[in-house]
Design a protein around this motif. Structure first.
Motif, PDB file in Angstrom:
ATOM      1  N   GLY A  35     -11.267   7.811   0.282  1.00 36.88           N
ATOM      2  CA  GLY A  35     -10.465   6.692  -0.214  1.00 36.88           C
ATOM      3  C   GLY A  35     -11.397   5.689  -0.863  1.00 36.88           C
ATOM      4  N   TYR A  66      -5.993   2.409  -6.122  1.00 35.75           N
ATOM      5  CA  TYR A  66      -6.508   3.216  -5.018  1.00 35.75           C
ATOM      6  C   TYR A  66      -6.745   4.638  -5.524  1.00 35.75           C
ATOM      7  N   SER A  83      -7.336   2.767  10.851  1.00 36.37           N
ATOM      8  CA  SER A  83      -7.727   3.041   9.465  1.00 36.37           C
ATOM      9  C   SER A  83      -8.847   2.118   9.000  1.00 36.37           C
ATOM     10  N   TYR A 142      -6.141  11.776  11.749  1.00 39.41           N
ATOM     11  CA  TYR A 142      -5.111  10.779  11.465  1.00 39.41           C
ATOM     12  C   TYR A 142      -3.761  11.201  12.029  1.00 39.41           C
ATOM     13  N   PHE A 165       0.868  -1.182   0.000  1.00 40.21           N
ATOM     14  CA  PHE A 165       0.000   0.000   0.000  1.00 40.21           C
ATOM     15  C   PHE A 165       0.904   1.232   0.000  1.00 40.21           C
ATOM     16  N   PHE A 187     -10.350  14.192   3.062  1.00 36.55           N
ATOM     17  CA  PHE A 187     -10.058  13.302   1.934  1.00 36.55           C
ATOM     18  C   PHE A 187     -11.039  12.148   1.906  1.00 36.55           C
ATOM     19  N   GLY A 241     -12.391  -1.902   5.678  1.00 33.13           N
ATOM     20  CA  GLY A 241     -12.270  -0.579   5.081  1.00 33.13           C
ATOM     21  C   GLY A 241     -11.801  -0.714   3.647  1.00 33.13           C
ATOM     22  N   THR A 242     -11.726   0.395   2.958  1.00 33.71           N
ATOM     23  CA  THR A 242     -11.284   0.350   1.560  1.00 33.71           C
ATOM     24  C   THR A 242      -9.866  -0.208   1.480  1.00 33.71           C
ATOM     25  N   ALA A 243      -8.951   0.347   2.251  1.00 35.06           N
ATOM     26  CA  ALA A 243      -7.571  -0.133   2.218  1.00 35.06           C
ATOM     27  C   ALA A 243      -7.466  -1.507   2.882  1.00 35.06           C
ATOM     28  N   TYR A 287      -3.098  -3.758   2.378  1.00 38.27           N
ATOM     29  CA  TYR A 287      -2.721  -2.712   3.324  1.00 38.27           C
ATOM     30  C   TYR A 287      -1.846  -3.255   4.456  1.00 38.27           C
ATOM     31  N   LYS A 332     -14.102  12.422   7.692  1.00 38.80           N
ATOM     32  CA  LYS A 332     -12.795  11.991   7.164  1.00 38.80           C
ATOM     33  C   LYS A 332     -11.860  13.192   7.039  1.00 38.80           C
ATOM     34  N   ARG A 339      -7.638   8.557  -4.387  1.00 42.36           N
ATOM     35  CA  ARG A 339      -7.598   9.461  -3.243  1.00 42.36           C
ATOM     36  C   ARG A 339      -8.132  10.844  -3.643  1.00 42.36           C
TER      37      ARG A 339
END
Ligand code: PLP
Ligand code: COI
Length: 344
Positions: free
Chosen positions: A60, A125, A224, A190, A13, A58, A286-288, A157, A185, A127
């Motif tokens: 994802g 991916y 995440s 983060y 990732f 952001f 999650g997406t990742a 990930y 988000k 972003r």
């Protein structure tokens, strides 16, 4: 189009510079049409509120290649909706859904050579990001904004390949306050999590797990990813909390568990210590993270093993993973109209 000569199966990732990104600017109350550019650098004023006061957010998401060559997005409308909930919270201008979707489509199409092929185990991916630019010194919203979308081919990930079991360590630090920004988000959430992740990794975990910041009893989410749990009584549950990101993957898994696997599903507070013995299987989603089964959790100064040996993927999470990824890659019927094809 010819694909780039990448070793797709070896991708982690990480950021790879692709050929194009989309950028649009908001000024004097309106968005311009935006366009593709090839420069990956952004020139930002030293007084920009995104740099000082974290006025930025952001999203994802991923594009996947189907076996028949179609390029598929998964529920991009929900990413658009979530970004606009974040923009309201951070006093940023809404990114109109049409602009959001067009920017993603154009960026994916322009970088089609970078979309990992079907069966490679990798995906593209995406972003989307929104930053407050221009100059401000006082704590006020920015006068100008840049909306940008870049893409990068990525692999798993957490681990080297496919569906691997991970471990989580409960953080002594909080991620978000009950009425704070945890459910949005915002990048600011983060930055505060970086130290918690480092501490979790020092304990040998893949990631930090946060409990609710008021009582430190109830599961919130991982750094995440959200958490889903298959209980010994056959139900499939996930934390209800106003401090966690409303994960699109989680919403989809809950829906699949209820509608396709006929499980009893519930979104409710989950008391980690009181209920741990009733956990049959746990996963981060999650997406990742996609769906990453959790083998053990560190809390109260020791490891607690989930699912017998803490290393094997359990049958329920395996089934959930196969269902989710099967739909995302166009292998299984898209019964709920979740896929959005990008014409290449
Ligand atoms: N929770 C956090 C903190 C995240 O960063 C993410 C990733 O986007 C998720 C949960 C999962 O959300 P989604 O499934 O929409 O990607
Ligand atoms: C995602 O899953 O898309 C995320 O945004 C998580 C990020 C920290 C990599």
């Amino acid at each position: 189009m010819n694909k780039k000569a990448l070793n797709w199966a070896q991708l982690g990732f990480q950021y790879s510079k692709t050929d194009y990104r989309f950028t649009a600017t908001y000024e004097n109350g309106t968005w311009n049409a935006g366009s593709l550019v090839d420069d990956e650098m952004i020139l930002v004023h030293e007084g920009a509120p995104s740099l000082h006061y974290a006025q930025q957010c952001f999203e994802g998401m991923k594009a996947q290649s189907a076996e028949d060559g179609r390029v598929l997005l998964f529920r991009p409308d929900l990413n658009s909706e979530r970004m606009n909930l974040t923009t309201q919270r951070l006093l940023m201008p809404e990114v109109p859904k049409r602009l959001f979707i067009r920017a993603i489509e154009e960026t994916v199409r322009a970088n089609s050579a970078w979309i990992p092929p079907y069966g490679s185990g990798a995906s593209l991916y995406i972003r989307p990001m929104l930053i407050g630019v221009g100059e401000n010194l006082g704590l006020n919203p920015a006068q100008q904004y840049e909306f940008r979308v870049f893409v990068s081919p990525v692999g798993p990930y957490y681990k080297d390949a496919g569906l691997a079991v991970i471990s989580l360590a409960v953080s002594e630090m909080d991620r978000a306050a009950p009425a704070g920004t945890g459910s949005f988000k915002a990048g600011a959430n983060y930055a505060g999590g970086l130290l918690a992740t480092l501490k979790a990794k020092e304990l040998g975990a893949n990631e930090a797990l946060y409990l609710d910041s008021a009582e430190h009893r109830y599961i919130d989410e991982a750094g995440s990813a959200n958490i889903v749990i298959a209980m010994k009584d056959g139900s499939f549950i996930t934390p209800s909390s106003n401090a966690i990101l409303p994960s699109i993957t989680r919403r989809s898994l809950m829906h699949l568990a209820g509608k396709q696997l006929s499980m009893k599903t519930e979104e409710r507070p989950i008391d980690l210590r009181k209920e741990f013995a009733q956990f049959e299987e746990v996963a981060a989603c999650g997406t990742a993270a996609v769906l990453s089964p959790v083998g053990k959790i560190w809390f109260d100064k020791k490891w607690h093993t989930v699912c017998q040996d803490g290393q094997t993927v359990g049958p329920i999470m395996q089934e959930m993973y196969d269902l989710l990824v099967g739909i995302q890659k166009g292998e299984l019927a898209d019964n709920f109209n979740w896929l959005h094809e990008v014409e290449i």
